[in-house]
Design a protein around this motif. Sequence first.
Motif, PDB file in Angstrom:
ATOM      1  N   ASP A  27       0.803  -1.228   0.000  1.00  0.00           N
ATOM      2  CA  ASP A  27       0.000   0.000   0.000  1.00  0.00           C
ATOM      3  C   ASP A  27       0.835   1.278   0.000  1.00  0.00           C
ATOM      4  N   TYR A  28       2.067   1.214   0.503  1.00  0.00           N
ATOM      5  CA  TYR A  28       2.847   2.450   0.712  1.00  0.00           C
ATOM      6  C   TYR A  28       4.196   2.466  -0.004  1.00  0.00           C
ATOM      7  N   ALA A  29       4.399   1.560  -0.953  1.00  0.00           N
ATOM      8  CA  ALA A  29       5.708   1.454  -1.603  1.00  0.00           C
ATOM      9  C   ALA A  29       6.180   2.784  -2.182  1.00  0.00           C
ATOM     10  N   GLU A  30       5.258   3.541  -2.748  1.00  0.00           N
ATOM     11  CA  GLU A  30       5.642   4.777  -3.459  1.00  0.00           C
ATOM     12  C   GLU A  30       5.370   6.023  -2.640  1.00  0.00           C
ATOM     13  N   LYS A  31       4.995   5.883  -1.374  1.00  0.00           N
ATOM     14  CA  LYS A  31       4.437   7.041  -0.651  1.00  0.00           C
ATOM     15  C   LYS A  31       5.344   7.642   0.413  1.00  0.00           C
ATOM     16  N   THR A  32       6.489   7.071   0.659  1.00  0.00           N
ATOM     17  CA  THR A  32       7.368   7.516   1.749  1.00  0.00           C
ATOM     18  C   THR A  32       6.549   7.882   2.994  1.00  0.00           C
ATOM     19  N   PRO A  33       5.892   6.880   3.584  1.00  0.00           N
ATOM     20  CA  PRO A  33       5.041   7.177   4.741  1.00  0.00           C
ATOM     21  C   PRO A  33       5.854   7.605   5.963  1.00  0.00           C
ATOM     22  N   VAL A  34       5.169   8.284   6.867  1.00  0.00           N
ATOM     23  CA  VAL A  34       5.743   8.550   8.187  1.00  0.00           C
ATOM     24  C   VAL A  34       5.069   7.576   9.151  1.00  0.00           C
ATOM     25  N   PHE A  35       5.837   6.660   9.700  1.00  0.00           N
ATOM     26  CA  PHE A  35       5.318   5.757  10.729  1.00  0.00           C
ATOM     27  C   PHE A  35       5.408   6.473  12.067  1.00  0.00           C
ATOM     28  N   VAL A  36       4.272   6.656  12.704  1.00  0.00           N
ATOM     29  CA  VAL A  36       4.245   7.353  13.992  1.00  0.00           C
ATOM     30  C   VAL A  36       3.905   6.333  15.081  1.00  0.00           C
ATOM     31  N   GLY A  37       4.899   5.997  15.882  1.00  0.00           N
ATOM     32  CA  GLY A  37       4.697   5.050  16.973  1.00  0.00           C
ATOM     33  C   GLY A  37       4.176   5.757  18.212  1.00  0.00           C
ATOM     34  N   VAL A  38       3.309   5.071  18.941  1.00  0.00           N
ATOM     35  CA  VAL A  38       2.771   5.624  20.182  1.00  0.00           C
ATOM     36  C   VAL A  38       3.574   5.035  21.344  1.00  0.00           C
ATOM     37  N   LEU A  39       4.297   5.905  22.011  1.00  0.00           N
ATOM     38  CA  LEU A  39       5.139   5.477  23.137  1.00  0.00           C
ATOM     39  C   LEU A  39       4.278   5.177  24.364  1.00  0.00           C
ATOM     40  N   ARG A  40       4.646   4.196  25.208  1.00  0.00           N
ATOM     41  CA  ARG A  40       5.821   3.387  25.034  1.00  0.00           C
ATOM     42  C   ARG A  40       5.485   1.976  24.574  1.00  0.00           C
ATOM     43  N   GLY A  41       4.206   1.621  24.704  1.00  0.00           N
ATOM     44  CA  GLY A  41       3.804   0.230  24.479  1.00  0.00           C
ATOM     45  C   GLY A  41       4.106  -0.310  23.093  1.00  0.00           C
ATOM     46  N   ALA A  42       4.162   0.587  22.097  1.00  0.00           N
ATOM     47  CA  ALA A  42       4.318   0.117  20.711  1.00  0.00           C
ATOM     48  C   ALA A  42       5.771  -0.105  20.299  1.00  0.00           C
ATOM     49  N   VAL A  43       6.727   0.089  21.211  1.00  0.00           N
ATOM     50  CA  VAL A  43       8.141   0.086  20.781  1.00  0.00           C
ATOM     51  C   VAL A  43       8.551  -1.184  20.046  1.00  0.00           C
ATOM     52  N   HIS A  44       8.254  -2.340  20.583  1.00  0.00           N
ATOM     53  CA  HIS A  44       8.717  -3.572  19.932  1.00  0.00           C
ATOM     54  C   HIS A  44       7.971  -3.806  18.622  1.00  0.00           C
ATOM     55  N   PHE A  45       6.679  -3.572  18.645  1.00  0.00           N
ATOM     56  CA  PHE A  45       5.877  -3.717  17.428  1.00  0.00           C
ATOM     57  C   PHE A  45       6.388  -2.751  16.360  1.00  0.00           C
ATOM     58  N   PHE A  46       6.643  -1.531  16.740  1.00  0.00           N
ATOM     59  CA  PHE A  46       7.121  -0.515  15.787  1.00  0.00           C
ATOM     60  C   PHE A  46       8.423  -0.955  15.124  1.00  0.00           C
ATOM     61  N   THR A  47       9.379  -1.401  15.917  1.00  0.00           N
ATOM     62  CA  THR A  47      10.679  -1.736  15.328  1.00  0.00           C
ATOM     63  C   THR A  47      10.582  -2.999  14.475  1.00  0.00           C
ATOM     64  N   ASP A  48       9.853  -4.006  14.924  1.00  0.00           N
ATOM     65  CA  ASP A  48       9.739  -5.233  14.121  1.00  0.00           C
ATOM     66  C   ASP A  48       8.952  -4.973  12.835  1.00  0.00           C
ATOM     67  N   LEU A  49       7.902  -4.156  12.938  1.00  0.00           N
ATOM     68  CA  LEU A  49       7.067  -3.873  11.762  1.00  0.00           C
ATOM     69  C   LEU A  49       7.842  -3.076  10.709  1.00  0.00           C
ATOM     70  N   THR A  50       8.509  -2.032  11.134  1.00  0.00           N
ATOM     71  CA  THR A  50       9.190  -1.174  10.161  1.00  0.00           C
ATOM     72  C   THR A  50      10.364  -1.909   9.504  1.00  0.00           C
ATOM     73  N   LEU A  51      10.951  -2.879  10.201  1.00  0.00           N
ATOM     74  CA  LEU A  51      12.021  -3.675   9.570  1.00  0.00           C
ATOM     75  C   LEU A  51      11.474  -4.551   8.444  1.00  0.00           C
ATOM     76  N   ARG A  52      10.153  -4.728   8.406  1.00  0.00           N
ATOM     77  CA  ARG A  52       9.510  -5.488   7.335  1.00  0.00           C
ATOM     78  C   ARG A  52       8.998  -4.581   6.222  1.00  0.00           C
ATOM     79  N   PHE A  53       9.358  -3.298   6.272  1.00  0.00           N
ATOM     80  CA  PHE A  53       8.931  -2.344   5.239  1.00  0.00           C
ATOM     81  C   PHE A  53      10.169  -1.922   4.443  1.00  0.00           C
ATOM     82  N   PRO A  54      10.381  -2.491   3.255  1.00  0.00           N
ATOM     83  CA  PRO A  54      11.650  -2.299   2.556  1.00  0.00           C
ATOM     84  C   PRO A  54      11.672  -1.108   1.605  1.00  0.00           C
TER      85      PRO A  54
END
Length: 172
Positions: A27-54
């Motif tokens: 959905d976002y390959a061409e869009k240079t999205p800004v991923f906005v994580g909600v601190l602090r609970g999302a930290v692990h999800f945020f890092t694992d998820l964004t590592l899957r966005f190439p």
Amino acid sequence: MEIERILLTQAQLQTRIRELGAALSADYAEKTPVFVGVLRGAVHFFTDLTLRFPHPCQYDFVGAASYGDGTQSSGQVRLTKDVMTDLKGRHVVVVEDILDTGLTLRFVTDHLRSKQPASLKLCVLLDKPERRRANVAADYVGFTIPNEFVVGYGLDYQELYRNLPYIGVLKP
Ligand code: XMP
Ligand code: MG
């Protein structure tokens, strides 16, 4: 307080996060999205998820807290940290650990929408629809879970248990 049982193993989490990353990549390959994580609970999800966005993307974070630190949200949310990126005209994906009553994400998304992004979508690891009080729906959901208080993988009970590599249910 101890863990009664494991709800989602590390392997289940990683498998599903890979799928979410693939959906976001489509959905976002061409869009240079800004991923906005909600601190602090999302930290692990945020890092694992964004590592899957190439594809190109940016990171930013907001802090949100609801008064009170038990297992019940007080319903009153305040911002403890704002984004630093200018979101005007940008494609924003809010990344949060859990959508429960919806009060936190309603507050956060109202706040971010006031910055006039081109689009704003919500990606949550966990959804507890039974508890919803605010009319908020996530665009990307990892797992729909029953109404039990969960900890681990970023989620806390009184600031503890965030470092468990799995998601578990606390003993009542
Ligand atoms: P609301 O109710 O505003 O909740 O949608 C979102 C925030 O409440 C916390 N929360 C939990 N934290 N286990 C937790 O460790 C849970 O089961 C749980 N349910 C809600 C969490 O901080 C989330 O950001
Ligand atoms: Mg939280």
